[in-house]
Design a protein around this motif. Structure first.
Motif, PDB file in Angstrom:
ATOM      1  N   ARG A 271      35.458  41.417  53.604  1.00 20.41           N
ATOM      2  CA  ARG A 271      35.279  42.206  52.373  1.00 20.41           C
ATOM      3  C   ARG A 271      35.865  41.450  51.188  1.00 20.41           C
ATOM      4  NH1 ARG A 271      34.143  47.255  51.697  1.00 20.41           N
ATOM      5  NH2 ARG A 271      34.584  47.714  53.886  1.00 20.41           N
ATOM      6  N   ASN A 272      35.129  41.456  50.080  1.00 22.26           N
ATOM      7  CA  ASN A 272      35.661  40.889  48.852  1.00 22.26           C
ATOM      8  C   ASN A 272      35.819  41.979  47.797  1.00 22.26           C
ATOM      9  OD1 ASN A 272      32.615  40.643  48.768  1.00 22.26           O
ATOM     10  ND2 ASN A 272      33.104  40.171  46.642  1.00 22.26           N
ATOM     11  N   ILE A 273      36.734  41.748  46.864  1.00 24.70           N
ATOM     12  CA  ILE A 273      37.038  42.689  45.784  1.00 24.70           C
ATOM     13  C   ILE A 273      36.622  42.041  44.472  1.00 24.70           C
ATOM     14  CG2 ILE A 273      38.842  44.036  44.646  1.00 24.70           C
ATOM     15  CD1 ILE A 273      38.358  44.831  47.580  1.00 24.70           C
ATOM     16  N   PHE A 274      35.858  42.758  43.664  1.00 24.24           N
ATOM     17  CA  PHE A 274      35.340  42.165  42.432  1.00 24.24           C
ATOM     18  C   PHE A 274      35.193  43.220  41.340  1.00 24.24           C
ATOM     19  CE2 PHE A 274      31.680  43.554  44.888  1.00 24.24           C
ATOM     20  CZ  PHE A 274      30.891  44.209  43.951  1.00 24.24           C
TER      21      PHE A 274
ATOM     22  N   SER B  77      39.473  34.111  45.385  1.00 21.37           N
ATOM     23  CA  SER B  77      38.153  33.500  45.516  1.00 21.37           C
ATOM     24  C   SER B  77      37.297  33.844  44.306  1.00 21.37           C
ATOM     25  CB  SER B  77      37.460  34.007  46.787  1.00 21.37           C
ATOM     26  OG  SER B  77      36.107  33.629  46.820  1.00 21.37           O
ATOM     27  N   ALA B  78      36.471  32.879  43.895  1.00 19.78           N
ATOM     28  CA  ALA B  78      35.482  33.145  42.854  1.00 19.78           C
ATOM     29  C   ALA B  78      34.155  33.577  43.435  1.00 19.78           C
ATOM     30  CB  ALA B  78      35.288  31.895  41.987  1.00 19.78           C
ATOM     31  N   ALA B  79      34.008  33.440  44.752  1.00 16.11           N
ATOM     32  CA  ALA B  79      32.740  33.769  45.411  1.00 16.11           C
ATOM     33  C   ALA B  79      32.693  35.245  45.768  1.00 16.11           C
ATOM     34  CB  ALA B  79      32.572  32.929  46.671  1.00 16.11           C
ATOM     35  N   PRO B  80      31.635  35.943  45.376  1.00 23.22           N
ATOM     36  CA  PRO B  80      31.545  37.378  45.690  1.00 23.22           C
ATOM     37  C   PRO B  80      31.040  37.657  47.100  1.00 23.22           C
ATOM     38  CG  PRO B  80      29.702  36.721  44.333  1.00 23.22           C
ATOM     39  CD  PRO B  80      30.539  35.493  44.511  1.00 23.22           C
ATOM     40  N   LEU B  81      31.549  36.916  48.060  1.00 25.37           N
ATOM     41  CA  LEU B  81      31.284  37.180  49.468  1.00 25.37           C
ATOM     42  C   LEU B  81      32.368  36.497  50.283  1.00 25.37           C
ATOM     43  CD1 LEU B  81      28.334  35.013  50.883  1.00 25.37           C
ATOM     44  CD2 LEU B  81      29.649  34.428  48.857  1.00 25.37           C
TER      45      LEU B  81
ATOM     46  N   ASP C 212      30.530  51.541  32.489  1.00 29.40           N
ATOM     47  CA  ASP C 212      30.285  50.285  31.787  1.00 29.40           C
ATOM     48  C   ASP C 212      30.919  49.096  32.501  1.00 29.40           C
ATOM     49  OD1 ASP C 212      28.983  51.630  29.700  1.00 29.40           O
ATOM     50  OD2 ASP C 212      30.856  51.946  28.610  1.00 29.40           O
ATOM     51  N   PHE C 213      32.014  49.363  33.225  1.00 26.77           N
ATOM     52  CA  PHE C 213      32.853  48.283  33.744  1.00 26.77           C
ATOM     53  C   PHE C 213      33.623  48.875  34.919  1.00 26.77           C
ATOM     54  CE2 PHE C 213      36.665  45.415  32.331  1.00 26.77           C
ATOM     55  CZ  PHE C 213      36.345  44.463  33.296  1.00 26.77           C
ATOM     56  N   TYR C 214      33.596  48.214  36.067  1.00 26.78           N
ATOM     57  CA  TYR C 214      34.149  48.864  37.261  1.00 26.78           C
ATOM     58  C   TYR C 214      34.635  47.851  38.286  1.00 26.78           C
ATOM     59  CZ  TYR C 214      29.498  47.670  39.065  1.00 26.78           C
ATOM     60  OH  TYR C 214      28.363  46.989  39.427  1.00 26.78           O
ATOM     61  N   LEU C 215      35.486  48.344  39.189  1.00 29.97           N
ATOM     62  CA  LEU C 215      35.921  47.577  40.350  1.00 29.97           C
ATOM     63  C   LEU C 215      35.206  48.105  41.582  1.00 29.97           C
ATOM     64  CD1 LEU C 215      39.207  46.109  41.426  1.00 29.97           C
ATOM     65  CD2 LEU C 215      38.323  47.899  42.914  1.00 29.97           C
ATOM     66  N   LEU C 216      34.824  47.170  42.466  1.00 28.13           N
ATOM     67  CA  LEU C 216      34.179  47.544  43.721  1.00 28.13           C
ATOM     68  C   LEU C 216      34.585  46.539  44.790  1.00 28.13           C
ATOM     69  CD1 LEU C 216      32.094  49.491  45.060  1.00 28.13           C
ATOM     70  CD2 LEU C 216      30.330  47.833  44.460  1.00 28.13           C
ATOM     71  N   GLY C 217      34.693  47.003  46.013  1.00 31.10           N
ATOM     72  CA  GLY C 217      34.865  46.114  47.156  1.00 31.10           C
ATOM     73  C   GLY C 217      33.613  46.173  47.999  1.00 31.10           C
ATOM     74  N   TRP C 218      33.230  45.032  48.609  1.00 29.81           N
ATOM     75  CA  TRP C 218      31.977  45.029  49.351  1.00 29.81           C
ATOM     76  C   TRP C 218      32.153  44.279  50.661  1.00 29.81           C
ATOM     77  CZ3 TRP C 218      28.419  48.346  48.455  1.00 29.81           C
ATOM     78  CH2 TRP C 218      27.148  48.215  49.021  1.00 29.81           C
ATOM     79  N   GLY C 219      31.989  44.991  51.760  1.00 31.91           N
ATOM     80  CA  GLY C 219      31.963  44.363  53.063  1.00 31.91           C
ATOM     81  C   GLY C 219      30.543  43.959  53.412  1.00 31.91           C
ATOM     82  N   VAL C 220      30.414  43.049  54.375  1.00 27.88           N
ATOM     83  CA  VAL C 220      29.085  42.527  54.721  1.00 27.88           C
ATOM     84  C   VAL C 220      28.905  42.643  56.233  1.00 27.88           C
ATOM     85  CG1 VAL C 220      27.458  40.624  54.405  1.00 27.88           C
ATOM     86  CG2 VAL C 220      29.346  40.916  52.788  1.00 27.88           C
TER      87      VAL C 220
END
Length: 532
Positions: free
Chosen positions: A280-283, A333-337, A424-432
């Motif tokens: 999971r990444n946080i962005f 990390s700068a990578a969204p994965l 307008d602007f938000y935080l989300l975490g995304w698992g794959v």
């Protein structure tokens, strides 16, 4: 007849970089045991298809089951399907052999018709799982134990999409008027939101949402009985209270260990801490398309300008967040994965030091020499130190005169803002969970239409990129597919659709006589718990 997929090769391609972990399984019940399990937040719903969300899936995995599962080492495991593969007669058809002798908690047998119903329900909006099945054209039951899934073209990786798609009773759904998944973002209520009838190893016997859920081992389950015969699942939102509950013996397992307490717990007698990276990444992301922002004092939309997005990327200090906010417990990390995922590269992952001077120049070039104001929406009960991460970014953006008003709230209110385009602007975490980049593209990058883009809160839309994303589902040349993934990522990174922060690192804390491995999707299964 069908060809069994070469799961070793598929796993090798998709799991590059994943650390090998051992899972401890039990063959027979040693003794009746109750486990009191605590985490920061509850499942948003008990409906098996309404929400594609981690804690929701984690609880539902104990009640419902999927055709295939995911082990802690990332490999696929048998579930309600015992065999699967692509048809020898038609490369567009997946064939699943359904496990015999499986019953739902109400005592009725599970058949191929229930699988057909469940896959059709899961792929139909407003199901939160629809994007995973966008390439499915038709699902049919050949007989009681065989299901064919016809794809729009050859789809060699489709089985990877099934690890969180639960199977439910067609008769039960029809009896209770829940033939389609309720719309969570719209607040739709339905019988399946609070009631269950799965085939899973545990039956729900008590439910007080956001407080306590009690599960008891299902004596009609097809697998060997687990050592844990009762699960008391408790929501404890306050970090200090969760840790205190473990230390006092009130709970046995804490899933969301506060980063500031890990070192102390590791030195505490009677407590075991297990660590591991999460898939999971946080962005952060932002509305890139609207003419104006509802929460901003700017006359236009600053996020629509590449210079502003680049300035923000130069203002964020990921290493500072790691050291100060996360106490070293993250992977900047700068990578969204995450690095688990097919498509990740070291080049994507790399980032430089903050450059506030250049960021200020870019802000002036974009027409905002004095900055602008905006609201940042953030959950405060979903990811590790999520609100603190947002607070840190507020301070970092202030250095380039972006004045941020932080709105932190529970995730049950936060996620609908993204799904309904009210932020307008938000935080989300995304698992794959598929361990493949297409999952990120389908949900977060593709234009929101049909089953695609349900969490594309940026409003980003690129028809040419959409076509490339859709082509991934049916590409059989995996080298060409990887090249297409790289091409898509190059454009996504250039556009700066995401302002990535880090990949999460997990820690579970438990009684020292309990054995439970960290799951890469942060979905621990109480069936895998053993006792010393």
């Amino acid at each position: 007849m069908f060809m069994k997929t070469n799961r070793a090769q598929t796993r090798a391609r998709l799991m590059a970089g994943i650390a090998t972990a051992a899972v401890t399984l039990t063959g027979v019940m040693a003794s009746a045991e109750t486990v009191r399990w605590a985490r920061v937040a509850d499942a948003l719903t008990l409906d098996p298809h309404s929400q594609n969300e981690g804690p929701t899936h984690t609880l539902n995995h104990h009640i419902y089951e999927t055709l295939v599962g995911r082990a802690v080492d990332g490999s696929l495991t048998e579930g309600l399907a015992t065999e699967w593969g692509i048809s020898e007669d038609d490369e567009n058809v997946w064939v699943f052999q359904i496990r015999e002798g499986v019953t739902f908690h109400d005592g009725t047998p599970m058949t191929a018709e229930d699988v057909v119903f469940s896959l059709d329900r899961a792929r139909t909006p407003p199901s939160g799982m629809a994007a995973l099945h966008a390439a499915v054209e038709e699902v049919t039951a050949v007989d009681d134990t065989t299901v064919h899934v016809r794809m729009s073209g050859p789809a060699p990786l489709y089985v990877q999409n099934l690890t969180n798609t639960f199977i439910m009773s067609k008769a039960w759904a029809e009896e209770n008027g829940v033939e389609t998944a309720p719309n969570f973002a719209a607040g739709e209520e339905a019988y399946s939101v609070r009631n269950t009838n799965g085939t899973g190893p545990y039956v729900m016997v008590e439910r007080d949402p956001e407080v306590r859920t009690v599960l008891q081992a299902f004596d009609g389950h097809w697998a060997d009985a687990p050592e844990v015969t009762e699960v008391i699942y408790t929501t404890i939102s306050e970090a200090a209270t969760r840790v205190a509950a473990l230390l006092s013996g009130e709970v046995d397992i804490v899933q969301d260990v506060p980063v500031q307490d890990i070192a102390r717990l590791e030195q505490t007698d009677g407590v075991r801490v297990v660590r591991g990276p999460e898939n999971r990444n946080i962005f952060f992301s932002y509305d890139m398309s609207s003419e104006t922002l509802a929460s901003s004092d700017a006359d236009d939309n600053p996020f629509a300008k590449p210079e502003v997005r680049e300035a923000m990327s130069l203002a964020i200090d990921r290493n500072a967040i790691r050291q100060v906010v996360m106490r070293g417990e993250s992977q900047p990390s700068a990578a969204p994965l995450p690095p688990f995922v097919n498509g990740w590269t070291e080049e994507m992952d790399a980032f430089g030091d903050p450059d506030l001077e250049r960021a200020a120049e870019l802000m002036a070039e974009a027409g905002y020499p004095d900055g602008f104001s905006v609201q940042l929406d953030c959950p405060n009960d979903r990811y590790l130190n999520d609100e603190s991460i947002c607070q840190a970014l507020v301070g970092m953006l202030a250095r380039i005169d972006i004045r941020v008003d932080l709105n932190a709230q529970t995730r049950s209110l936060h996620f609908p803002l993204i799904e309904n385009w009210e932020t307008d602007f938000y935080l989300l975490g995304w698992g794959v969970p598929t361990f493949d980049s297409q999952y990120v593209f389908d949900f977060l990058v593709h234009t929101r239409e049909g089953s695609y883009g349900s969490f594309n809160g940026s409003r980003y839309s690129n028809p040419d990129l959409d076509a490339k994303i859709q082509s991934l589902s049916t590409m059989t040349d995996l080298e060409a597919r990887d090249a297409m993934i790289a091409e898509i990522w190059e454009e996504v990174m250039e556009e700066r659709i995401f302002l990535n922060v880090h990949n999460q690192v997990l820690a579970y804390a438990m009684r020292d006589d309990i054995n439970l491995d960290v799951h890469p999707e942060n979905q621990p299964r109480m069936t895998t718990v053993t006792f010393d």
